[in-house]
Scaffold this active site. Sequence first.
Site, PDB file in Angstrom:
ATOM      1  N   THR A  73       0.816  -1.223   0.000  1.00 53.17           N
ATOM      2  CA  THR A  73       0.000   0.000   0.000  1.00 53.17           C
ATOM      3  C   THR A  73       0.845   1.266   0.000  1.00 53.17           C
ATOM      4  OG1 THR A  73      -1.744  -1.100   1.216  1.00 53.17           O
ATOM      5  CG2 THR A  73      -1.742   1.271   1.341  1.00 53.17           C
ATOM      6  N   ASP A  94       1.542  -6.515  -4.547  1.00 55.08           N
ATOM      7  CA  ASP A  94       0.734  -6.545  -3.331  1.00 55.08           C
ATOM      8  C   ASP A  94       1.268  -7.758  -2.554  1.00 55.08           C
ATOM      9  OD1 ASP A  94      -2.531  -5.830  -2.464  1.00 55.08           O
ATOM     10  OD2 ASP A  94      -1.524  -7.583  -1.602  1.00 55.08           O
TER      11      ASP A  94
END
Length: 343
Positions: free
Chosen positions: A15, A59
Amino acid sequence: MAKIPHILLIYTGGTIGMTRDYETGALKAFNFDKLLKHIPELKHLNCTIDSASFEGPIDSSNMNPKYWIKITEIIEENYEVFDGFVILHGSDTMSYTASAISFMFENLSKPVIFTGSQLPIGDLRTDAKENMITSIEIAASQKNGKPIISEVCLYFEYKLYRANRTTKVNAEHFQAFASPNYPPLAESGVHLKFDESLLYKSRRSKIIKIRKELEQNIVLLKLFPGITENVVKSILEIDGLKGVVLETYGSGNAPTCKWFVNLLKQALKKGIKIIDVTQCSGGRVILGQYETSVQLQKIGLISGKDITTEAALAKLMYLLGQKIPEKEFKHVFETPLRGELLE
Ligand code: ASP
Protein backbone atom coordinates in the site's frame (compact mmCIF):
# COMPACT_ATOMS: atom_id res chain seq x y z
CA MET A 1 34.93 12.11 11.97
CA ALA A 2 32.29 9.35 12.09
CA LYS A 3 31.17 8.11 8.69
CA ILE A 4 27.58 8.96 7.75
CA PRO A 5 25.55 5.73 7.58
CA HIS A 6 24.63 4.52 4.13
CA ILE A 7 21.15 2.95 3.94
CA LEU A 8 19.60 0.85 1.20
CA LEU A 9 15.85 1.23 0.79
CA ILE A 10 14.30 -1.77 -0.95
CA TYR A 11 10.80 -1.38 -2.34
CA THR A 12 8.90 -4.63 -2.87
CA GLY A 13 5.38 -3.18 -3.15
CA GLY A 14 2.44 -2.80 -0.78
CA THR A 15 0.00 0.00 0.00
CA ILE A 16 2.81 2.41 0.86
CA GLY A 17 3.56 2.92 -2.82
CA MET A 18 0.12 2.33 -4.31
CA THR A 19 -2.20 4.65 -6.20
CA ARG A 20 -5.89 4.37 -6.81
CA ASP A 21 -7.10 3.07 -10.15
CA TYR A 22 -9.69 5.69 -11.10
CA GLU A 23 -11.81 3.26 -13.06
CA THR A 24 -12.15 0.50 -10.48
CA GLY A 25 -11.20 2.37 -7.29
CA ALA A 26 -8.83 -0.49 -6.40
CA LEU A 27 -5.35 0.12 -5.04
CA LYS A 28 -2.42 -1.03 -7.19
CA ALA A 29 1.36 -0.79 -6.92
CA PHE A 30 3.13 1.99 -8.83
CA ASN A 31 6.60 3.12 -9.75
CA PHE A 32 9.14 3.58 -6.95
CA ASP A 33 10.61 6.84 -8.33
CA LYS A 34 7.27 8.50 -7.67
CA LEU A 35 7.34 7.20 -4.11
CA LEU A 36 10.55 9.04 -3.31
CA LYS A 37 9.19 12.26 -4.80
CA HIS A 38 6.47 12.21 -2.14
CA ILE A 39 9.00 12.38 0.69
CA PRO A 40 11.45 15.24 0.14
CA GLU A 41 12.14 15.03 3.93
CA LEU A 42 14.37 12.03 3.26
CA LYS A 43 17.08 14.43 2.12
CA HIS A 44 17.29 15.89 5.62
CA LEU A 45 18.08 12.64 7.41
CA ASN A 46 21.54 12.11 8.81
CA CYS A 47 22.38 9.32 6.37
CA THR A 48 22.74 8.74 2.67
CA ILE A 49 20.06 6.66 0.97
CA ASP A 50 20.14 4.56 -2.15
CA SER A 51 17.21 2.59 -3.38
CA ALA A 52 16.46 -0.67 -5.13
CA SER A 53 13.09 -1.92 -6.24
CA PHE A 54 11.38 -5.05 -7.47
CA GLU A 55 10.91 -4.69 -11.20
CA GLY A 56 7.19 -5.21 -10.78
CA PRO A 57 6.20 -4.17 -7.24
CA ILE A 58 3.61 -6.51 -5.75
CA ASP A 59 0.73 -6.55 -3.33
CA SER A 60 2.12 -8.70 -0.53
CA SER A 61 -0.71 -11.20 -0.97
CA ASN A 62 1.36 -12.35 -3.95
CA MET A 63 4.49 -12.86 -1.80
CA ASN A 64 6.15 -16.27 -1.84
CA PRO A 65 9.53 -17.86 -1.08
CA LYS A 66 10.88 -16.92 -4.54
CA TYR A 67 10.49 -13.26 -3.57
CA TRP A 68 12.02 -13.95 -0.14
CA ILE A 69 15.09 -15.23 -1.96
CA LYS A 70 15.06 -12.14 -4.17
CA ILE A 71 15.03 -9.84 -1.12
CA THR A 72 17.80 -11.94 0.43
CA GLU A 73 19.90 -11.62 -2.71
CA ILE A 74 19.49 -7.84 -2.88
CA ILE A 75 20.71 -7.58 0.73
CA GLU A 76 23.50 -10.10 0.08
CA GLU A 77 24.82 -8.23 -2.98
CA ASN A 78 24.85 -4.96 -1.05
CA TYR A 79 25.75 -6.24 2.42
CA GLU A 80 29.31 -4.87 2.57
CA VAL A 81 28.50 -1.49 1.01
CA PHE A 82 25.56 -0.46 3.21
CA ASP A 83 25.20 0.01 6.97
CA GLY A 84 21.53 -0.86 7.13
CA PHE A 85 18.54 -1.98 5.08
CA VAL A 86 14.92 -0.85 5.05
CA ILE A 87 12.44 -3.06 3.23
CA LEU A 88 9.14 -1.52 2.13
CA HIS A 89 6.62 -4.33 2.04
CA GLY A 90 2.84 -4.77 2.07
CA SER A 91 1.59 -5.23 5.58
CA ASP A 92 -0.62 -8.26 4.82
CA THR A 93 2.20 -10.81 4.73
CA MET A 94 5.02 -8.72 6.18
CA SER A 95 5.39 -10.88 9.30
CA TYR A 96 5.82 -14.02 7.17
CA THR A 97 8.48 -12.47 4.93
CA ALA A 98 10.35 -10.80 7.76
CA SER A 99 10.33 -14.03 9.80
CA ALA A 100 11.70 -15.99 6.84
CA ILE A 101 14.45 -13.42 6.20
CA SER A 102 15.41 -13.56 9.88
CA PHE A 103 16.15 -17.29 9.53
CA MET A 104 17.87 -17.00 6.15
CA PHE A 105 20.57 -14.70 7.61
CA GLU A 106 22.71 -16.29 10.32
CA ASN A 107 25.10 -13.98 12.19
CA LEU A 108 23.51 -10.82 10.83
CA SER A 109 25.37 -7.78 12.14
CA LYS A 110 23.43 -4.98 10.41
CA PRO A 111 19.85 -3.75 10.77
CA VAL A 112 17.19 -5.05 8.39
CA ILE A 113 13.98 -3.10 9.07
CA PHE A 114 10.67 -4.01 7.46
CA THR A 115 7.97 -1.39 7.21
CA GLY A 116 4.94 -0.39 5.16
CA SER A 117 1.72 1.48 5.76
CA GLN A 118 -2.05 1.25 5.94
CA LEU A 119 -2.59 4.27 3.67
CA PRO A 120 -0.71 5.10 0.46
CA ILE A 121 2.08 7.66 0.74
CA GLY A 122 0.15 10.16 -1.36
CA ASP A 123 -2.91 10.21 0.94
CA LEU A 124 -3.31 13.25 3.18
CA ARG A 125 -3.65 11.23 6.39
CA THR A 126 -1.00 8.70 5.46
CA ASP A 127 0.97 6.74 8.06
CA ALA A 128 3.59 5.96 5.41
CA LYS A 129 5.88 8.92 5.99
CA GLU A 130 6.39 8.39 9.71
CA ASN A 131 6.86 4.64 9.27
CA MET A 132 9.38 5.08 6.51
CA ILE A 133 11.35 7.99 7.96
CA THR A 134 11.65 6.42 11.42
CA SER A 135 12.61 3.04 9.93
CA ILE A 136 15.44 4.73 8.07
CA GLU A 137 16.50 6.55 11.24
CA ILE A 138 16.53 3.24 13.11
CA ALA A 139 18.57 1.55 10.39
CA ALA A 140 21.03 4.44 10.58
CA SER A 141 21.24 4.52 14.41
CA GLN A 142 24.72 3.75 15.63
CA LYS A 143 26.64 3.63 18.88
CA ASN A 144 30.45 3.90 18.81
CA GLY A 145 30.32 3.63 15.04
CA LYS A 146 28.42 0.30 15.12
CA PRO A 147 24.73 -0.25 14.31
CA ILE A 148 22.50 -0.44 17.39
CA ILE A 149 20.30 -3.06 15.72
CA SER A 150 21.75 -6.23 14.30
CA GLU A 151 18.63 -8.27 13.61
CA VAL A 152 15.54 -8.33 11.39
CA CYS A 153 12.88 -5.98 12.77
CA LEU A 154 9.48 -4.65 11.86
CA TYR A 155 8.63 -1.00 12.48
CA PHE A 156 5.01 0.19 12.45
CA GLU A 157 3.14 3.01 14.17
CA TYR A 158 5.81 4.18 16.64
CA LYS A 159 7.00 0.71 17.64
CA LEU A 160 9.98 -1.38 16.64
CA TYR A 161 9.51 -5.13 17.05
CA ARG A 162 11.61 -8.23 16.57
CA ALA A 163 10.14 -9.25 13.21
CA ASN A 164 9.79 -12.95 13.89
CA ARG A 165 7.67 -12.17 16.98
CA THR A 166 5.07 -10.14 15.09
CA THR A 167 1.68 -10.77 13.63
CA LYS A 168 -0.73 -8.53 11.74
CA VAL A 169 -3.68 -7.93 14.04
CA ASN A 170 -5.72 -5.20 12.40
CA ALA A 171 -6.72 -4.51 8.81
CA GLU A 172 -7.69 -0.87 9.44
CA HIS A 173 -5.91 0.60 12.45
CA PHE A 174 -2.57 2.29 11.96
CA GLN A 175 -1.45 0.06 14.85
CA ALA A 176 -1.65 -2.98 12.58
CA PHE A 177 0.93 -5.23 14.25
CA ALA A 178 1.46 -6.79 17.64
CA SER A 179 4.21 -8.80 19.24
CA PRO A 180 2.28 -10.66 21.93
CA ASN A 181 5.16 -12.62 23.41
CA TYR A 182 8.08 -10.19 23.22
CA PRO A 183 8.14 -6.48 24.15
CA PRO A 184 8.90 -3.75 21.58
CA LEU A 185 12.62 -3.20 21.05
CA ALA A 186 12.17 0.55 20.68
CA GLU A 187 9.48 3.21 20.83
CA SER A 188 9.41 6.39 18.88
CA GLY A 189 8.14 9.56 20.49
CA VAL A 190 9.96 12.83 20.89
CA HIS A 191 13.03 10.60 21.17
CA LEU A 192 13.77 7.23 19.68
CA LYS A 193 14.19 4.98 22.73
CA PHE A 194 15.81 1.56 22.35
CA ASP A 195 15.56 -1.00 25.12
CA GLU A 196 19.05 -2.39 24.74
CA SER A 197 18.40 -5.27 27.15
CA LEU A 198 15.94 -6.74 24.60
CA LEU A 199 18.09 -6.47 21.50
CA TYR A 200 19.65 -9.45 19.78
CA LYS A 201 23.37 -9.47 20.47
CA SER A 202 25.46 -8.69 17.42
CA ARG A 203 27.30 -11.59 15.81
CA ARG A 204 29.82 -9.18 14.28
CA SER A 205 32.79 -11.41 15.07
CA LYS A 206 31.18 -14.35 13.25
CA ILE A 207 30.96 -14.86 9.52
CA ILE A 208 27.57 -14.19 8.03
CA LYS A 209 25.86 -17.24 6.52
CA ILE A 210 23.03 -16.84 4.05
CA ARG A 211 20.83 -19.82 3.27
CA LYS A 212 18.26 -19.89 0.52
CA GLU A 213 16.96 -23.47 0.53
CA LEU A 214 13.33 -23.49 1.63
CA GLU A 215 11.01 -26.50 1.66
CA GLN A 216 7.53 -25.54 0.54
CA ASN A 217 5.82 -28.90 0.97
CA ILE A 218 4.32 -27.97 4.31
CA VAL A 219 0.83 -27.20 5.54
CA LEU A 220 -0.91 -25.14 8.21
CA LEU A 221 -3.68 -27.12 9.89
CA LYS A 222 -5.93 -25.24 12.29
CA LEU A 223 -8.07 -27.32 14.60
CA PHE A 224 -11.68 -26.45 15.28
CA PRO A 225 -14.40 -28.30 17.16
CA GLY A 226 -16.01 -30.58 14.58
CA ILE A 227 -13.02 -31.12 12.30
CA THR A 228 -13.53 -34.49 10.64
CA GLU A 229 -11.33 -37.54 10.27
CA ASN A 230 -11.68 -37.32 6.52
CA VAL A 231 -10.33 -33.77 6.41
CA VAL A 232 -7.37 -34.44 8.73
CA LYS A 233 -6.56 -37.68 6.89
CA SER A 234 -6.64 -36.00 3.48
CA ILE A 235 -4.28 -33.28 4.66
CA LEU A 236 -1.79 -35.56 6.38
CA GLU A 237 -1.75 -37.88 3.36
CA ILE A 238 -0.84 -35.15 0.86
CA ASP A 239 1.76 -36.58 -1.48
CA GLY A 240 5.27 -35.35 -0.62
CA LEU A 241 4.20 -33.56 2.57
CA LYS A 242 7.24 -32.80 4.78
CA GLY A 243 5.90 -30.74 7.63
CA VAL A 244 2.78 -29.53 9.43
CA VAL A 245 2.21 -26.52 11.65
CA LEU A 246 -0.69 -27.70 13.80
CA GLU A 247 -2.62 -24.85 15.42
CA THR A 248 -4.00 -26.36 18.58
CA TYR A 249 -6.07 -24.94 21.43
CA GLY A 250 -4.78 -23.05 24.46
CA SER A 251 -1.46 -24.36 25.75
CA GLY A 252 -1.14 -26.91 22.94
CA ASN A 253 -4.23 -29.08 23.47
CA ALA A 254 -6.06 -31.24 20.92
CA PRO A 255 -8.83 -33.85 20.80
CA THR A 256 -7.91 -37.13 22.49
CA CYS A 257 -9.98 -39.32 20.13
CA LYS A 258 -8.20 -42.33 18.71
CA TRP A 259 -8.57 -41.52 15.02
CA PHE A 260 -6.91 -38.14 15.49
CA VAL A 261 -3.93 -39.38 17.49
CA ASN A 262 -3.49 -42.36 15.13
CA LEU A 263 -3.41 -40.11 12.06
CA LEU A 264 -0.74 -37.95 13.68
CA LYS A 265 1.25 -41.06 14.62
CA GLN A 266 1.12 -42.37 11.05
CA ALA A 267 2.30 -39.03 9.70
CA LEU A 268 5.21 -38.91 12.16
CA LYS A 269 6.14 -42.45 11.17
CA LYS A 270 6.46 -41.28 7.56
CA GLY A 271 8.97 -38.66 8.76
CA ILE A 272 6.56 -35.71 8.57
CA LYS A 273 7.49 -33.08 11.17
CA ILE A 274 4.55 -31.75 13.20
CA ILE A 275 4.88 -28.51 15.14
CA ASP A 276 2.35 -27.76 17.89
CA VAL A 277 1.59 -24.02 18.04
CA THR A 278 -1.24 -22.34 19.90
CA GLN A 279 -4.20 -20.63 18.24
CA CYS A 280 -4.10 -18.05 21.03
CA SER A 281 -2.50 -14.79 20.08
CA GLY A 282 -0.34 -14.78 23.23
CA GLY A 283 1.11 -17.34 25.62
CA ARG A 284 2.74 -20.63 24.88
CA VAL A 285 2.45 -24.34 24.30
CA ILE A 286 3.27 -26.51 27.31
CA LEU A 287 2.97 -30.12 26.22
CA GLY A 288 1.80 -32.36 29.05
CA GLN A 289 0.17 -29.58 31.07
CA TYR A 290 -3.29 -30.94 30.28
CA GLU A 291 -4.41 -34.48 29.61
CA THR A 292 -5.34 -33.26 26.12
CA SER A 293 -1.70 -32.72 25.20
CA VAL A 294 -0.07 -35.64 27.00
CA GLN A 295 -0.50 -37.99 24.04
CA LEU A 296 0.85 -35.34 21.63
CA GLN A 297 3.99 -35.14 23.72
CA LYS A 298 4.29 -38.93 23.91
CA ILE A 299 4.08 -39.49 20.17
CA GLY A 300 6.76 -36.86 19.50
CA LEU A 301 5.15 -33.63 18.37
CA ILE A 302 7.52 -30.69 18.35
CA SER A 303 6.61 -27.87 20.74
CA GLY A 304 6.40 -24.47 19.10
CA LYS A 305 6.50 -22.95 22.62
CA ASP A 306 5.62 -19.25 22.25
CA ILE A 307 6.39 -18.94 18.53
CA THR A 308 3.94 -17.18 16.18
CA THR A 309 2.32 -19.19 13.40
CA GLU A 310 4.13 -16.99 10.86
CA ALA A 311 7.54 -17.69 12.37
CA ALA A 312 6.73 -21.40 12.80
CA LEU A 313 5.92 -21.75 9.08
CA ALA A 314 9.08 -19.85 8.11
CA LYS A 315 11.28 -21.82 10.51
CA LEU A 316 9.82 -25.11 9.28
CA MET A 317 10.49 -24.23 5.63
CA TYR A 318 13.99 -23.09 6.57
CA LEU A 319 14.99 -26.09 8.72
CA LEU A 320 13.52 -28.64 6.30
CA GLY A 321 15.60 -26.93 3.62
CA GLN A 322 18.75 -27.43 5.71
CA LYS A 323 18.39 -31.23 5.78
CA ILE A 324 18.92 -31.39 9.55
CA PRO A 325 19.58 -35.00 10.68
CA GLU A 326 16.35 -36.75 11.69
CA LYS A 327 17.35 -37.17 15.34
CA GLU A 328 18.28 -33.53 15.83
CA PHE A 329 15.32 -31.88 14.13
CA LYS A 330 13.05 -31.65 17.19
CA HIS A 331 15.80 -30.23 19.36
CA VAL A 332 16.86 -27.69 16.73
CA PHE A 333 13.29 -26.54 16.16
CA GLU A 334 12.68 -26.11 19.89
CA THR A 335 15.88 -24.07 20.27
CA PRO A 336 15.75 -20.31 19.59
CA LEU A 337 17.77 -19.56 16.45
CA ARG A 338 17.00 -15.84 16.03
CA GLY A 339 15.13 -14.99 19.22
CA GLU A 340 11.85 -16.30 17.77
CA LEU A 341 10.91 -18.38 20.83
CA LEU A 342 11.86 -18.69 24.45
CA GLU A 343 14.71 -20.95 25.61
N1 ASP B 1 -2.66 -5.43 0.48
C1 ASP B 1 -1.54 -4.63 0.90
C2 ASP B 1 -0.30 -5.50 0.87
O1 ASP B 1 -0.08 -6.26 1.78
C3 ASP B 1 -1.78 -4.08 2.26
C4 ASP B 1 -0.67 -3.20 2.78
O2 ASP B 1 0.34 -2.94 2.17
O3 ASP B 1 -0.81 -2.75 3.92
O4 ASP B 1 0.44 -5.43 -0.07
